[in-house]
Design an enzyme around this catalytic site. Structure first.
Site, short mmCIF file in Angstrom:
data_model
loop_
_atom_site.label_atom_id
_atom_site.label_comp_id
_atom_site.label_asym_id
_atom_site.label_seq_id
_atom_site.Cartn_x
_atom_site.Cartn_y
_atom_site.Cartn_z
N SER A 1 0.85 -1.19 0.00
CA SER A 1 0.00 0.00 0.00
C SER A 1 0.89 1.25 0.00
O SER A 1 1.72 1.40 -0.91
CB SER A 1 -0.94 -0.07 1.20
OG SER A 1 -1.91 0.93 1.14
N HIS B 1 -2.84 -0.88 -3.34
CA HIS B 1 -3.96 0.02 -3.13
C HIS B 1 -3.74 1.27 -3.95
O HIS B 1 -2.78 2.01 -3.71
CB HIS B 1 -4.07 0.42 -1.66
CG HIS B 1 -4.44 -0.73 -0.77
ND1 HIS B 1 -4.12 -0.77 0.55
CD2 HIS B 1 -5.10 -1.88 -1.02
CE1 HIS B 1 -4.57 -1.89 1.09
NE2 HIS B 1 -5.16 -2.59 0.14
N ASP C 1 -4.82 -4.27 5.83
CA ASP C 1 -5.17 -5.21 4.77
C ASP C 1 -4.00 -6.19 4.59
O ASP C 1 -2.84 -5.80 4.71
CB ASP C 1 -5.44 -4.43 3.48
CG ASP C 1 -6.12 -5.29 2.43
OD1 ASP C 1 -6.68 -6.34 2.78
OD2 ASP C 1 -6.11 -4.88 1.24
#
Ligand SMILES: C[S@@+](CC[C@H](N)C(=O)[O-])C[C@H]1O[C@@H](n2cnc3c(N)ncnc32)[C@H](O)[C@@H]1O
Lengths: 284, 191
Positions: B14, B41, B134
């Site tokens: 991310s 992401h 995540d």
């Protein structure tokens, strides 16, 4: 087989996969909903969610309930089908319809448009508004179909949470809007209630791309983000249905990550707006 | 640690993803045999930019994953923006527009859980830099299926939150810096 001979660990997965297969078979035989050829990884994920949220110890226990208590069906269907949508999702798709497809549709005295997998109606109302803006609404009959009865009811109601309206409005403007989205709804207790004249020429109907047949001859079919949930064989079945439903030179629009590339039916279609996954039916 | 040869590699990243992946992916040769699936992401509409960025800098083929495509060796597959990427048991790829998971679509958990299910002990999964959680549940699933779990060394990560959460969820994961990872990935191909 001797229990001692059954290895554990990864075999646990094996058992779950057998249970899922049996559950889907039971669902089909008992209620005629056929999820057996949906993309399995996503189905499994959603069934695991259903199992934990509905409080079943195993998929076998879930199957037992499903077979003996029909009230389990709608609850399960809401897990198995994905109701995620937006009005004018991918504005460039709607812009391409407006600028490239509508000029062709104008040449017909009457039109039929099929929104397959309409979810809560977001895509249907988008098209209904677009056709009104382009002056084709009076001559158009829309069919909006789905397999989830709760979704169809919501589509018929045309009511959305107000907090979604900002995104819907932004998308609508980017689609080349000729009016304001606020012309079509009234705000009421945190909800946007869409004008019922937008559905005066809409037939809502339960129809499955997996198990049902052709029902009318269409000039435009819009089926977005439904085929990605199918395996390839099932995608082909649905595309065959679209081929057989389209009038000569009729149009098919798919979701931005869906295509005819791997399909046996590809020769029956030509790219019309390639980047937007809009195809035109060809004579073959 | 598993002994099965690694047949697929999944990576989640991310905040700081681009810099970290720019260290790793260009180090892989064109004929690196193992397919890699990557979720980064990104805000909607950005993913194609990632693919062209990495395609220009890598020897190995870099593509955006397409729905229902068979998995090929020597290929890096990026999840498209605004769709989840899943691995099927028949070793093809699927996309879905299910609800975001951990506020993300694509979500690393969705990729890792499905890849763990499809590849079991033959999967290596790596959670890199990021500012959320995540990938933690996903890495736990990888461990449970007997796969190899790796998190980026906290001091090495631009943002350590994500590898920290992943290590908490999967305490048996190996901790590696990007400098450790490159030779490690190359050895995986040799076995
Ligand atoms: C992700 S939604 C897509 C909604 C909308 N078309 C869009 O793109 O925003 C998928 C829809 O397909 C419906 N669906 C699933 N299986 C179907 C089938 N076999 N036949 C018709 N619709 C189906 C689901 O109930 C759900 O409403």
């Amino acid at each position: 087989m001797d229990a001692a001979l059954v290895p554990d660990g990864p075999m646990q997965n094996g058992v779950e996969d057998i249970e899922i297969q049996l559950l889907l078979e039971a669902l089909y035989q008992r209620y005629h909903y056929d999820f057996r050829h949906y993309a399995r990884a996503s189905i499994k994920r959603r069934l695991l969610q259903a199992r934990s949220q509905l409080g079943f110890a195993s998929f076998s226990a879930m199957q037992d309930h499903l077979l003996h208590d029909p009230a389990t069906l709608p609850r399960l269907l809401n897990y198995l089908t994905v109701q995620v949508s937006e009005m004018f999702r991918d504005p460039s798709y709607f812009r391409a319809l407006r600028e490239k497809v509508i000029p062709h549709l104008r040449t017909y005295p009457s039109l039929k448009v099929w929104v397959a997998g309409c979810s809560h109606g977001e895509e249907l109302y988008s098209l209904s508004i677009l056709f009104r803006e382009e002056g084709l609404d009076q001559r158009t009959l829309f069919y909006a179909t789905d397999i989830n009865p709760d979704a169809l009811r919501a589509a018929e109601a045309g009511v959305y949470p107000l907090e979604q309206i900002r995104k819907f409005t932004e998308n609508h403007q980017k689609s080349g809007a000729r009016s304001s989205l606020s012309d079509y709804y009234t705000a009421d207790y945190g909800r946007a209630v869409f004008d019922k004249s937008l559905r005066s020429q809409v037939v809502f109907s339960d129809h499955s791309l997996v198990t049902d047949a052709v029902f009318a001859e269409m000039h435009l079919i819009s089926c977005r983000n439904v085929l990605i949930y199918f395996d390839r064989a099932l995608q082909d079945r649905a595309l065959g249905l679209f081929r057989d439903s389209l009038a000569r030179k009729g149009f098919l629009g798919l979701g931005s990550k869906e295509s005819l590339r791997f399909s046996a039916h590809a020769p029956a279609f030509a790219d019309f707006v390639r980047e937007e996954k809009i195809y035109q039916r060809q004579d073959v | 640690m598993s002994v099965a040869p690694v047949e697929a590699i999944s990576i989640g990243a991310s905040a700081g993803a681009v810099q970290a992946l720019l260290r790793i992916l260009p180090a892989l040769p064109a004929d690196y045999p193992i397919p890699l699936f990557i979720v980064v992401h990104v805000p909607p509409d950005r993913s194609n930019a990632l693919v062209s960025l990495f395609a220009a800098k890598c020897q190995i083929a870099v593509r955006e994953a397409e729905d229902k495509e068979p998995i090929l060796p020597s290929t890096v597959y990026f999840a498209p923006s605004d769709y989840h990427l899943l691995v099927e048991a028949d070793r093809s790829l699927s996309l879905s527009m299910d609800e975001p998971v951990n506020h993300s679509r694509p979500a690393i958990d969705v990729l890792l859980e499905s890849a763990a299910d499809a590849y079991g002990p033959a999967l290596a999964a790596i959670v890199l830099t990021g500012a959320n959680h995540d990938g933690a549940a996903g890495l736990k699933a990888v461990c449970a299926a007997g796969g190899t779990a790796i998190v980026q060394d906290f001091a090495d990560a631009q943002v350590a939150t994500m590898p920290e959460a992943a290590l908490t969820a999967c305490p048996s994961a190996r901790v590696m810096t990007l400098d450790d990872l490159i030779p490690y990935l190359l050895t995986l191909a040799a076995t």
